[in-house]
Enzyme design. Structure first.
Site, PDB file in Angstrom:
ATOM      1  N   LYS A   1       0.775  -1.225  -0.057  1.00 12.00           N
ATOM      2  CA  LYS A   1      -0.061   0.187   0.019  1.00 12.00           C
ATOM      3  C   LYS A   1       0.953   1.289   0.070  1.00 12.00           C
ATOM      4  CE  LYS A   1      -4.336  -1.749   1.489  1.00 12.00           C
ATOM      5  NZ  LYS A   1      -4.790  -2.483   2.647  1.00 12.00           N
TER       6      LYS A   1
ATOM      7  N   LYS B   1      -9.685 -11.699 -10.340  1.00  9.69           N
ATOM      8  CA  LYS B   1     -10.954 -11.868  -9.617  1.00  9.69           C
ATOM      9  C   LYS B   1     -11.853 -10.738  -9.898  1.00  9.69           C
ATOM     10  CE  LYS B   1      -9.797  -9.743  -5.276  1.00  9.69           C
ATOM     11  NZ  LYS B   1     -11.244  -9.118  -5.350  1.00  9.69           N
TER      12      LYS B   1
ATOM     13  N   LYS C   1     -14.665  -4.870  -6.570  1.00 12.55           N
ATOM     14  CA  LYS C   1     -15.617  -3.815  -6.532  1.00 12.55           C
ATOM     15  C   LYS C   1     -15.045  -2.557  -7.223  1.00 12.55           C
ATOM     16  CE  LYS C   1     -15.618  -3.747  -1.596  1.00 12.55           C
ATOM     17  NZ  LYS C   1     -14.334  -3.429  -1.297  1.00 12.55           N
TER      18      LYS C   1
END
Ligand code: ATP
Ligand code: MG
Length: 337
Positions: free
Chosen positions: A116, A204, A207
């Site tokens: 991140k 995969k 969202k």
């Protein structure tokens, strides 16, 4: 009584991947165990503010997220406790104390943090430290089972290490959560379910993927969802076979069919293997998905905001009671009381 604890991350509308891969397994687990375990379902809202959020959106997402669980069949018996992390100040307090136990070396090894923060000019300390907050979330309630995805395994191991280190120093204060291998066994899954992206089935479903047709959202109108299935990418093999490597698109459809109709995957595979008309398979899956969404959305509409706030009120009363007892014990150990 032992405790199963899970975070209910409510940061946007879910895909059917989140529903089938995270929400439903948790609901199933809770249904199986809510007679003999505490089921702590908490909203990690302190984790949410690691990146700037709109307060109104956050509050709306929290309520919607809880409604999702209820609509998906979460049992609401006396052992099920739903609470917001920020309403239980002991989480922040224990985080600080555990910060004084955790080392820079082990924190620097957290791969989620590395991923991140990579390439960013400036990274806030929250991103670095949130695994310690997470350890506190678990240890305050003596939770042994913390069903999480693979990406969180390292953080569960950190929680275990911090608990053991603290116990070595001060005595048996914390219950050490079970190892990630045992967590997986307890969940009854060999490997997490991964629904694939409808347009790019090598990936995969996520969202945050921008392409609308690549994912089905829980609030998609059933007809819209059906259209997305009909336009899903398949392959040019021309014969149905369950093979995630060679035929990921078709295999993904079989997996979705099995999960939304609650049929063993093996049965769905035997029904469709060898079929040459992909259109027939798509039609069936489109029907199943739109029916599932219709039922889910009807249930969701029945859950009121008032119901959610009542559950939070009693859940937060319970959580504060349990957490404050543990925190007091910890404060005594480290010399604060
Ligand atoms: P993002 O794109 O923001 O990462 P996401 O769809 O990957 O969103 P997460 O918030 O990362 O969702 O994960 C929420 C939960 O859903 C996790 O438990 C994760 O394991 C599960 N999950 C995410 N994607 C899938 C998927 N395609 N199939 C099954 N489970 C999934
Ligand atoms: Mg993700």
């Amino acid at each position: 009584m032992k405790t199963i604890l899970t975070g209910l991350r409510a940061n946007s509308v879910f895909t059917i991947g989140n529903y089938l891969g995270a929400l439903l397994p948790m609901v199933r687990l809770a249904r199986e165990h809510s007679d003999d375990y505490n089921i702590n379902l908490f909203v990690p809202d302190l984790h949410s503010i690691i990146s700037e959020v709109d307060g109104g959106d956050l509050q709306a997402n929290i309520v919607r997220g809880i409604k999702y669980y209820i609509a998906a069949g979460m049992p609401l018996g006396k052992n099920v406790h739903i609470y917001r992390q920020s309403r239980v100040p002991a989480h922040s307090e224990l985080c600080w104390i555990l910060n004084c136990v955790a080392t820079m070396g082990e924190m620097n090894r957290m791969t989620q943090y590395k991923e991140k923060s990579e390439g960013k000019a400036s990274v806030n300390v929250g991103i670095f430290d949130y695994p310690v907050l997470m350890a506190g979330d678990i240890l305050l309630y003596s939770a042994e089972y913390v069903p999480v995805g693979e990406d969180q395994f390292q953080h569960i191991e950190l929680a275990r290490n911090l608990a053991m280190r603290f116990n070595n120093r001060y005595g048996e204060v914390f219950t050490v959560p079970v190892s990630t291998a045992e967590q997986v066994k307890f969940m009854g899954l060999d490997e997490g379910i991964r629904i694939r992206d409808l347009l790019n089935p090598e990936k995969k479903m996520s969202k945050s993927t921008p392409a609308e047709n690549s994912k089905i959202m829980l609030d998609d109108a059933p007809e819209r969802a059906a259209k997305k299935i009909m336009s899903a990418t398949t392959d040019s093999v021309g014969k149905v076979k369950f093979d995630m490597w060679e035929q990921p698109g078709v295999s993904n459809l079989l997996l979705i069919e099995a999960l939304v109709t609650d049929t063993p995957l093996q049965d769905v595979i035997s029904t469709w293997t060898g079929e040459t008309r992909y259109g027939d398979l798509k039609k069936k899956v489109a029907e199943s998905v739109s029916e599932m969404l219709g039922v889910f959305q009807a249930k969701l509409a029945e859950v009121s905001d008032e119901m959610v706030y009542e559950l939070l009120e009693s859940g937060e009363r319970y959580a504060n009671e349990v957490a404050n007892v543990k925190l007091h014990e910890v404060q005594k150990c480290v010399g604060l009381r």
